[in-house]
Design a protein around this motif. Structure first.
Motif, PDB file in Angstrom:
ATOM      1  N   PRO A 132       0.818  -1.238   0.000  1.00 40.94           N
ATOM      2  CA  PRO A 132       0.000   0.000   0.000  1.00 40.94           C
ATOM      3  C   PRO A 132       0.838   1.269   0.000  1.00 40.94           C
ATOM      4  O   PRO A 132       0.480   2.256  -0.643  1.00 40.94           O
ATOM      5  N   LEU A 133       1.973   1.254   0.735  1.00 37.38           N
ATOM      6  CA  LEU A 133       2.843   2.421   0.746  1.00 37.38           C
ATOM      7  C   LEU A 133       3.405   2.694  -0.639  1.00 37.38           C
ATOM      8  O   LEU A 133       3.478   3.845  -1.086  1.00 37.38           O
ATOM      9  N   THR A 137       0.492   4.124  -2.865  1.00 41.37           N
ATOM     10  CA  THR A 137       0.168   5.515  -2.527  1.00 41.37           C
ATOM     11  C   THR A 137       1.308   6.457  -2.882  1.00 41.37           C
ATOM     12  O   THR A 137       1.073   7.606  -3.287  1.00 41.37           O
ATOM     13  N   THR A 138       2.539   5.984  -2.746  1.00 38.00           N
ATOM     14  CA  THR A 138       3.684   6.823  -3.104  1.00 38.00           C
ATOM     15  C   THR A 138       3.672   7.131  -4.595  1.00 38.00           C
ATOM     16  O   THR A 138       3.881   8.270  -5.025  1.00 38.00           O
ATOM     17  N   ARG A 195       1.097   7.019  -6.552  1.00 40.48           N
ATOM     18  CA  ARG A 195      -0.110   7.732  -6.968  1.00 40.48           C
ATOM     19  C   ARG A 195      -0.090   9.192  -6.544  1.00 40.48           C
ATOM     20  O   ARG A 195      -0.494  10.072  -7.307  1.00 40.48           O
ATOM     21  N   LYS A 196       0.378   9.478  -5.341  1.00 42.22           N
ATOM     22  CA  LYS A 196       0.336  10.839  -4.826  1.00 42.22           C
ATOM     23  C   LYS A 196       1.614  11.612  -5.107  1.00 42.22           C
ATOM     24  O   LYS A 196       1.591  12.673  -5.721  1.00 42.22           O
TER      25      LYS A 196
END
Length: 981
Positions: free
Chosen positions: A822-823, A826-827, A829-830
């Motif tokens: 997940p990290l 999210t890294t 994507r954001k």
């Protein structure tokens, strides 16, 4: 305060109230003083020579009584309780469709706290209001003067705290959250006749014993209906009594009472000044004010009141702009704390009262929806009629039993059928049985509340009870459907002639679109700029409106505007009529949208909270929307000062993105870079080099911000070095950086690879060592996070990052890998959404393209590396030679085309010789060219940056030949260069 001696008109009422107070309280006390004081207030107001007309805002009964009185009295001067500086704008009401609001706006303030800006005061006006009847009468009747006597907009903020204004209702009821409810924005509301109890216990008592839900329903039932058909004297005395009751039972809020009394002193002072200056007889005047202020007890009250004791303070240096903005029933209800739907019900009641009483109301000539009438003649000069003696109408009104209207079955049946039909259209499963149930329940609720005729509020409760289910199937619930059916939320519109110059200019410039932009709703605009070049000007206006107004006012569907690019076709959704207030308020800031945009860009760039990224954004907008190189250069120069003053790296990612965009634009559109951007690159290079060691250690600085700093330094390095910067500064900054965070450590390693102090092989070894260390394995995903962000400054490390991620998936245990996924997502994507394509492209190059090939695929990092990449090609050319060839000669034999091209260029026609036949020392005939022309080889070496001593090579070659021996890539580059046509 002891006023004039009371008259004997209300002697009987005083006696009755005194006896009632003695009976209920057991003797003289505070109750007796309150009751007798209320009668004194009524007596004093009735005996005033200047006729006072008390009103309640948006009250049909007040509007009806006002229309009657104006036709009977025909006063020559009308004093109106409204901000005196709004007077010049009232004539523009004839160009609007009500409801609208008169607005005073101040963007740049002087004399008030800066955090109050912008200041805005609005006074909404509806057709069913007494003040509109007075305005229409005064403006369309020759010889009548309209004088506004209330405090100015400047004094509204001088006397009030913005956190608690006296015009906003303290006990606001539930306000609608619709778009129409926000038409007034955050403006302070000014209304005539704020009649609402300020004593919470009193309001609660009235609502409980009146069997109603909110104050608007109580007022409708117990004031509007009884006063609808009353005569003028009864209306005045009842309104005086209500105003005195609420005034005497108001809580002891010192600031609010002070403001109320100052407003009353202000108005009476202005009226006496006007009468003294014009010599107007008080009998020819009419003073229209709220009932709360009509029962005033200040010493300045009345024509003969005390003068000279009240001094009006001067206005501040704030510059006020005035205009009309659209209003709506929902906006009025939300701003003044009225119940939802109450203003719409009042408008419906106004129309019914006009039909019942056949009173002819006043309307401004040219008003939208007004009938054409004949020109009015001037009033004949006649002596004023003798005033009639005042009589006690209050006693009879208070003693008469409540009049119970008979049930209008036809009206109630029509309501019941209409609400069922509306409910069906909105998804409710309503039937004829529901209509019958609503009809019967309305009668039942009215009977329980001691009224024979159901009010709209009774009907609304009955409809909710009978039709509302456990959920709302559509956008509107039953309560909202009843409000719409009872009159709906009428939304006003400001006419073209009443708009400020900027708004009219916008409509004129958008006229080629062929749309009715003043209408509410969304309209689609199609711009074929390639086929109709004149629409390019409309496109410019729309993009500026997109920048200045709310997003929904002008929303692009197709087409975009970037630096150096222009669309050939565009599609827009326009709702300028819906957001007319925002367009009008732009007119307060300038006369054209270009001027307003330039002012805002300067304000954003030179503001106290301006950042480097914000100033660069202003530079980009100046080029994008205004195409103003002058303004862009000015703001860019200011960006240098802002950058030098910053001590954090919070805006580094945005600075990097905008600096790259501007640099690319100037390089493609101008023959040379502007001086400011060259200075910005130099200053930014030195600035970020200075902050780099601190940012690596700072816990508040994120890895993305540090990566953006390195991205600026590496991407701008060539330009910075050409402008005189020293690369040693960057090398020292990287050498002094000692991060503790694993993400920043990986980022530092990437920077060292870019600088050449760390090889790729060493970087791979460090990554392998991390995976081999069981103590570091749990934090390995954080190192990968730093490597992903390192693609911003060092995009060439994409293969190393793919290798590191692949090894992680292959070697990390599931207990570490699964929580880290997940990290990673999210890294990407954001924080690194624009870097993901680099990884995907590199992974597509490394991994096999088809699934069957995956079984036999061996990763490149597991394949054995050749010590000499030219061994294979060298072996093909040396297979026929009996004598071992030195490495330099093998390079020449492996790439003969390069030597042939250079020889032809230099005029050497000897050709290739066999080994051993040359007179040159052993080493091959190819070395003869190098020995014959050493200067040429040295020049090529200097051109390609091969400075310094290349080292010694085994074999009898001249020093110039060592370039080819030690740098095989040079020979390959020459071959590729000379093989071009």
């Amino acid at each position: 305060m002891s006023g004039p001696r009371a008259s004997g008109v209300f002697t009987a009422l005083r006696t009755q109230l005194q006896e009632a107070a003695t009976e209920f309280a057991g003797g003289p006390d505070a109750l007796e003083s309150i009751l007798l004081g209320m009668v004194d207030d009524v007596d004093r107001a009735v005996r005033e020579p200047l006729e006072i007309f008390p009103v309640c805002h948006h009250s049909p009964a007040s509007a009806l009584a006002m229309a009657r009185r104006l036709r009977e009295k025909q006063p020559k001067v009308v004093y109106l309780e409204l901000c005196e500086d709004m007077a010049p704008l009232l004539t523009e009401l004839r160009n609007c469709r009500l409801p609208v609001a008169v607005q005073a706006f101040a963007g740049d303030i002087d004399g008030f706290p800066q955090e109050w800006a912008p200041l805005s005061v609005v006074a909404p006006i509806t057709e069913a209001s007494a003040e509109y009847q007075a305005i229409a009468y005064a403006l369309d009747t020759p010889g009548v003067e309209l004088v506004l006597v209330d405090r100015s907009s400047d004094h509204v903020f001088q006397w009030n705290d913005t956190a608690q204004t006296d015009d906003a209702s303290a006990g606001a009821e539930e306000a609608p959250k619709s778009e129409e409810a926000a038409l007034h924005g955050e403006a302070v509301g000014v209304e005539i006749g704020d009649l609402r109890p300020r004593f919470a216990e009193l309001e609660e008592h009235l609502l409980r014993h009146g069997k109603v839900r909110h104050w608007s329903e109580w007022w409708h039932q117990y004031v509007e209906v009884p006063l609808g058909d009353s005569d003028h004297d009864t209306y005045r005395q009842v309104m005086f009594l209500i105003g005195s009751l609420f005034r005497r039972l108001a809580p002891g809020d010192g600031d609010r009472v002070r403001v109320d009394e100052d407003r009353e002193r202000y108005m009476w002072t202005r009226m006496r000044e006007h009468m003294a200056a014009t010599g107007t007889d008080p009998e020819d005047c009419l003073y229209v004010c709220g009932a709360f202020h009509a029962a005033s007890r200040v010493e300045e009250f009345g024509v003969d009141g005390r003068s000279g004791s009240f001094t009006i303070s001067p206005r501040t240096a704030t510059t006020w702009q005035y205009g009309l903005i659209p209003s709506s029933h929902a906006a009025i209800e939300a701003q003044f704390g009225l119940a939802p739907g109450s203003v719409s019900i009042a408008a419906t009641q106004w129309q019914k009262s006009l039909k019942r009483t056949r009173v002819r109301p006043y309307r401004l000539e040219g008003q939208a929806g007004a009938r054409t009438s004949r020109a009015k003649k001037a009033l004949p000069a006649a002596a004023p009629a003798a005033p009639q003696p005042a009589t006690d109408r209050l006693s009879g009104f208070l003693q008469q039993p409540p009049v119970l209207d008979g049930l209008d079955e036809a009206e109630l049946l029509g309501w019941s059928v209409d609400i069922v039909r509306a409910a069906r259209r909105n998804g409710y499963l309503a039937s004829t049985a529901d209509a019958i149930a609503v009809f019967e329940t309305s009668i039942l609720l009215a009977g329980m509340r001691d009224r024979a005729r159901p009010t709209p509020y009774d009907f609304q409760d009955a409809a909710v009870t009978c039709i509302e289910k456990d959920r709302v199937p559509g956008r509107r619930d039953v309560r909202r459907l009843v409000e719409i059916m009872m009159g709906g939320d009428r939304i006003g519109q400001v006419g073209y002639e009443a708009l400020p110059p900027l708004a009219r200019d916008v409509y004129d410039r958008l006229e080629p679109l062929g749309l009715k932009l003043q209408q509410r709703g969304v309209q689609r605009a199609l711009l074929d700029i390639a086929g109709r070049p004149e629409l390019a000007a409309c496109s410019d206006v729309l993009w500026m409106l997109r920048r200045l107004m709310p997003a929904a006012a002008a929303r692009p569907i197709m087409g975009e505007r970037r630096l150096g690019e222009r669309s050939i076709q565009e599609s827009w959704d326009l709702a300028l009529g819906t957001h007319q207030r925002a367009l009008i308020e732009l007119g307060y800031e300038g006369v054209s949208i270009e001027q307003v945009l330039e002012q805002r860009l300067r304000r954003e760039a030179y503001g106290p909270r301006a950042t480097t990224a914000g100033v660069l954004a202003a530079v980009e907008d100046a080029l994008l929307y205004l195409r103003s190189g002058r303004l862009a250069d000015e703001l860019g120069t200011h960006a240098l000062k802002v950058l030098s003053a910053e001590r954090t790296v919070d805006g580094a990612p945005e600075v990097l993105r905008r600096a790259r965009t501007l640099l690319a634009y100037y390089r493609t559109s101008r023959p040379e870079l502007p001086a400011w951007i060259e200075s910005f690159v130099k200053a930014g290079y030195a600035h970020y080099c200075t902050l780099l060691p601190t940012a690596f250690r700072d816990e508040d600085a994120t890895v993305g911000q540090v990566a953006a700093m390195l991205g600026f330094l590496f991407s701008m390095e060539s330009l910075a070095l050409s402008l005189g910067c020293d690369r040693t500064q960057l090398e020292l900054a990287v050498a002094q950086s000692h991060p503790e965070d694993p993400s920043k450590t990986a980022l530092l390693w990437a920077a060292q690879v870019q600088l050449g102090t760390l090889s790729r092989a060493e970087l791979r070894d460090r990554c392998d060592a991390l995976l081999d260390n069981p103590l570091v394995v749990p934090s390995y995903p954080r190192y990968l996070n730093g490597f992903v962000h390192a693609l911003e400054p060092v995009p060439g490390l994409a293969d190393v990052v793919v290798e590191a991620v692949s090894k992680a998936f292959g070697r990390l245990p599931d207990t570490v890998l699964l929580p880290w996924l997940p990290l990673l997502i999210t890294t990407l994507r954001k924080g690194a959404a624009d870097l993901a394509p680099l990884l995907i492209r590199e992974a597509g190059r490394v991994f096999p393209g088809r699934l069957p090939a995956l079984d036999t695929w061996v990763p490149p990092w597991r394949m054995p590396q050749l010590e000499d990449p030219f061994a294979a090609s060298r072996s093909r050319h040396t297979a026929t030679t009996a004598v071992p060839v030195p490495r330099g000669a093998a390079l020449l034999a492996a790439h003969p085309a390069a030597c042939d091209a250079v020889a032809e260029l230099l005029g050497c026609e000897d050709g290739w010789q066999q080994q051993g036949t040359s007179a040159l020392p052993p080493g091959g005939a190819g070395a003869a060219l190098l020995a014959a022309y050493p200067a040429a080889c040295e020049a090529v070496a200097g051109l390609l940056g091969c400075d310094g001593d290349p080292g010694t090579v085994a074999g009898p070659f001249p020093s110039s030949a060592t370039l080819v021996v030690r740098r095989p890539a040079t020979s390959q580059s020459l071959e590729a260069l000379l093989a071009r046509p």
